[in-house]
Design a protein around this motif. Structure first.
Motif, PDB file in Angstrom:
ATOM      1  N   GLN A  48      84.746  59.751  21.649  1.00 23.77           N
ATOM      2  CA  GLN A  48      85.422  61.059  21.598  1.00 23.77           C
ATOM      3  C   GLN A  48      85.698  61.469  20.152  1.00 23.77           C
ATOM      4  O   GLN A  48      85.493  62.616  19.768  1.00 23.77           O
ATOM      5  N   GLN A  49      86.159  60.517  19.357  1.00 26.58           N
ATOM      6  CA  GLN A  49      86.440  60.820  17.937  1.00 26.58           C
ATOM      7  C   GLN A  49      85.155  61.186  17.197  1.00 26.58           C
ATOM      8  O   GLN A  49      85.140  62.074  16.353  1.00 26.58           O
ATOM      9  N   ALA A  50      84.079  60.488  17.534  1.00 21.41           N
ATOM     10  CA  ALA A  50      82.788  60.791  16.888  1.00 21.41           C
ATOM     11  C   ALA A  50      82.334  62.197  17.278  1.00 21.41           C
ATOM     12  O   ALA A  50      81.892  62.978  16.425  1.00 21.41           O
ATOM     13  N   ILE A  51      82.466  62.521  18.566  1.00 24.59           N
ATOM     14  CA  ILE A  51      82.044  63.849  19.053  1.00 24.59           C
ATOM     15  C   ILE A  51      82.844  64.945  18.338  1.00 24.59           C
ATOM     16  O   ILE A  51      82.299  65.986  17.961  1.00 24.59           O
ATOM     17  N   GLN A  52      84.135  64.677  18.115  1.00 25.60           N
ATOM     18  CA  GLN A  52      84.964  65.662  17.388  1.00 25.60           C
ATOM     19  C   GLN A  52      84.470  65.866  15.955  1.00 25.60           C
ATOM     20  O   GLN A  52      84.754  66.880  15.323  1.00 25.60           O
ATOM     21  N   LEU A  53      83.742  64.888  15.458  1.00 28.53           N
ATOM     22  CA  LEU A  53      83.180  65.024  14.102  1.00 28.53           C
ATOM     23  C   LEU A  53      81.841  65.781  14.124  1.00 28.53           C
ATOM     24  O   LEU A  53      81.183  65.928  13.095  1.00 28.53           O
ATOM     25  N   GLY A  54      81.427  66.189  15.333  1.00 30.21           N
ATOM     26  CA  GLY A  54      80.257  67.070  15.432  1.00 30.21           C
ATOM     27  C   GLY A  54      78.948  66.376  15.742  1.00 30.21           C
ATOM     28  O   GLY A  54      77.879  66.972  15.596  1.00 30.21           O
ATOM     29  N   VAL A  55      79.007  65.103  16.181  1.00 28.27           N
ATOM     30  CA  VAL A  55      77.761  64.390  16.502  1.00 28.27           C
ATOM     31  C   VAL A  55      77.737  64.057  17.993  1.00 28.27           C
ATOM     32  O   VAL A  55      78.722  64.263  18.697  1.00 28.27           O
ATOM     33  N   GLN A  56      76.602  63.529  18.462  1.00 27.98           N
ATOM     34  CA  GLN A  56      76.540  63.026  19.835  1.00 27.98           C
ATOM     35  C   GLN A  56      76.978  61.563  19.831  1.00 27.98           C
ATOM     36  O   GLN A  56      76.689  60.836  18.867  1.00 27.98           O
ATOM     37  N   ALA A  57      77.640  61.147  20.902  1.00 28.49           N
ATOM     38  CA  ALA A  57      78.048  59.742  20.986  1.00 28.49           C
ATOM     39  C   ALA A  57      78.145  59.333  22.443  1.00 28.49           C
ATOM     40  O   ALA A  57      78.560  60.119  23.293  1.00 28.49           O
ATOM     41  N   LYS A  58      77.747  58.092  22.718  1.00 29.75           N
ATOM     42  CA  LYS A  58      77.823  57.580  24.085  1.00 29.75           C
ATOM     43  C   LYS A  58      78.098  56.083  24.034  1.00 29.75           C
ATOM     44  O   LYS A  58      77.563  55.383  23.159  1.00 29.75           O
ATOM     45  N   ALA A  59      78.915  55.619  24.983  1.00 38.26           N
ATOM     46  CA  ALA A  59      79.257  54.197  25.038  1.00 38.26           C
ATOM     47  C   ALA A  59      78.381  53.482  26.074  1.00 38.26           C
ATOM     48  O   ALA A  59      78.076  54.044  27.131  1.00 38.26           O
ATOM     49  N   TYR A  60      77.990  52.259  25.762  1.00 36.91           N
ATOM     50  CA  TYR A  60      77.160  51.435  26.654  1.00 36.91           C
ATOM     51  C   TYR A  60      77.777  50.050  26.744  1.00 36.91           C
ATOM     52  O   TYR A  60      77.978  49.403  25.710  1.00 36.91           O
ATOM     53  N   GLN A  61      78.021  49.605  27.972  1.00 38.37           N
ATOM     54  CA  GLN A  61      78.527  48.245  28.127  1.00 38.37           C
ATOM     55  C   GLN A  61      77.365  47.268  28.072  1.00 38.37           C
ATOM     56  O   GLN A  61      76.346  47.464  28.739  1.00 38.37           O
ATOM     57  N   CYS A  62      77.506  46.235  27.251  1.00 39.20           N
ATOM     58  CA  CYS A  62      76.451  45.223  27.145  1.00 39.20           C
ATOM     59  C   CYS A  62      77.004  43.960  26.516  1.00 39.20           C
ATOM     60  O   CYS A  62      77.622  44.005  25.450  1.00 39.20           O
ATOM     61  N   ASP A  63      76.784  42.840  27.176  1.00 36.25           N
ATOM     62  CA  ASP A  63      77.083  41.541  26.573  1.00 36.25           C
ATOM     63  C   ASP A  63      75.885  41.194  25.678  1.00 36.25           C
ATOM     64  O   ASP A  63      74.794  40.922  26.184  1.00 36.25           O
ATOM     65  N   VAL A  64      76.102  41.200  24.369  1.00 35.07           N
ATOM     66  CA  VAL A  64      74.965  41.039  23.449  1.00 35.07           C
ATOM     67  C   VAL A  64      74.281  39.679  23.582  1.00 35.07           C
ATOM     68  O   VAL A  64      73.141  39.515  23.127  1.00 35.07           O
ATOM     69  N   SER A  65      74.976  38.716  24.193  1.00 34.75           N
ATOM     70  CA  SER A  65      74.378  37.382  24.311  1.00 34.75           C
ATOM     71  C   SER A  65      73.290  37.337  25.389  1.00 34.75           C
ATOM     72  O   SER A  65      72.605  36.331  25.529  1.00 34.75           O
ATOM     73  N   GLY A 117      72.776  37.221  19.691  1.00 34.81           N
ATOM     74  CA  GLY A 117      73.028  38.638  19.985  1.00 34.81           C
ATOM     75  C   GLY A 117      72.305  39.536  18.995  1.00 34.81           C
ATOM     76  O   GLY A 117      71.692  40.541  19.369  1.00 34.81           O
ATOM     77  N   ALA A 118      72.369  39.156  17.723  1.00 37.66           N
ATOM     78  CA  ALA A 118      71.682  39.947  16.683  1.00 37.66           C
ATOM     79  C   ALA A 118      70.167  39.862  16.874  1.00 37.66           C
ATOM     80  O   ALA A 118      69.459  40.870  16.774  1.00 37.66           O
ATOM     81  N   PHE A 119      69.679  38.660  17.168  1.00 40.09           N
ATOM     82  CA  PHE A 119      68.237  38.497  17.420  1.00 40.09           C
ATOM     83  C   PHE A 119      67.784  39.410  18.559  1.00 40.09           C
ATOM     84  O   PHE A 119      66.746  40.081  18.472  1.00 40.09           O
TER      85      PHE A 119
END
Ligand code: NAD
Length: 246
Positions: A48-65, A117-119
């Motif tokens: 929401q804060q990012a969108i208020q800055l004028g960009v698109q933003a979306k959250a995704y749930q993911c266990d990086v492991s 997770g990074a890999f």
């Protein structure tokens, strides 16, 4: 705005350093794919804060492991945003203890999240970046990975491993114009270091600048490494640590 029109995928974006990076990128015009583990509300607030800055933003749930979940998440971000230009591998955990008492499960959990997770995300973003012959990968390591730290053998091993991963990926992808760098923060004020007393902190005596760092101070370097101003920097590890590990 140095990142205008770019799309950034940031893991662990719901709080701390990841949140600060997401918002700093949004301020520079980047669209944000905020990857979170469990706290959907925190990730939505960042979006929401990012969108208020004028960009698109979306959250995704993911266990990086998880290799497979990371793959599905990258595919979903690619579909929603039409591309990925910047990858920040920030998600991380600690399971501190002396090696003498450390459980195998605690060693594995830290390696699986911080290093594998990074890999996973690099692996799944790799074809996207190669096809475009462009991309910026930023891995959040730690001074623990440079210096070692008693009581953090698992964490330091994961963060040192991230540096080897960073340099190898940088060498593999340099010919395609893709940069991969690591940031090694020192002691930064986040939930991860919340147990450290900031008023009477013996660690402050070890830090030449005599204070802990702020997530925003790490984020400023991430903005630089994500933008075109750093196009001739790859395979580098840059400390944001008040001089701690110099
Ligand atoms: P934090 O605990 O506030 O944030 C870590 C984030 O990673 C959280 O949002 C958490 O949900 C997420 N995460 C953890 N496991 C995950 C998983 N399996 N899948 C997806 N997300 C997961 O801590 P922070 O200080 O903001 O840490 C961010 C990064 O910076 C970490 O990699 C950490 O190791 C590194 N770092 C922090 C410091 C410090 O002093 N705070 C110093 C050096 C490096």
């Amino acid at each position: 705005m140095s990142l205008k029109g770019k799309t950034a995928l940031i893991t662990g974006a719901g709080r701390g350093i990841g949140r600060a990076i997401a918002l700093a990128f949004a301020k520079e015009g980047a669209n944000i794919a905020a990857i979170y583990a469990g706290n959907a509300q925190a990730a939505q607030e960042v979006c929401q804060q990012a969108i208020q800055l004028g960009v698109q933003a979306k959250a995704y749930q993911c266990d990086v492991s998880s290799f497979d979940l990371a793959k599905q998440t990258v595919q979903a971000v690619q579909k929603d945003f039409g591309g990925i230009d910047i990858l920040v591998n920030n998600a991380g955990i600690t399971r501190d203890g002396l090696v003498y008492t450390m459980k195998e499960a605690d060693f594995n959990a830290v390696l699986d999240t911080n290093l594998k997770g990074a890999f996973h995300f690099i692996k799944h973003c790799y074809p996207i970046f190669v096809k475009k012959r462009a991309g910026k990968i930023i891995n959040i390591s730690s001074v623990s990975g440079l210096m070692g730290n008693g009581g953090q053998a698992n964490y330091a091993a994961s963060k040192a491993g991230l540096i080897g991963l960073t340099k190898s990926v940088a060498r593999e992808l340099a010919g395609r114009g893709i940069c991969c760098n690591a940031i090694a923060p020192g002691f930064i004020e986040t939930d991860m270091t919340a147990a450290i007393d900031k008023e009477d902190n013996p660690l402050a005596g070890l830090i030449p600048l005599r204070r802990m760092g702020k997530p925003e101070e790490v984020a400023q370097l991430a903005v630089f490494l994500a933008g075109s101003g750093s196009d001739y920097i790859t395979g580098e590890v840059i400390r944001v640590d008040g001089g701690l590990a110099m």
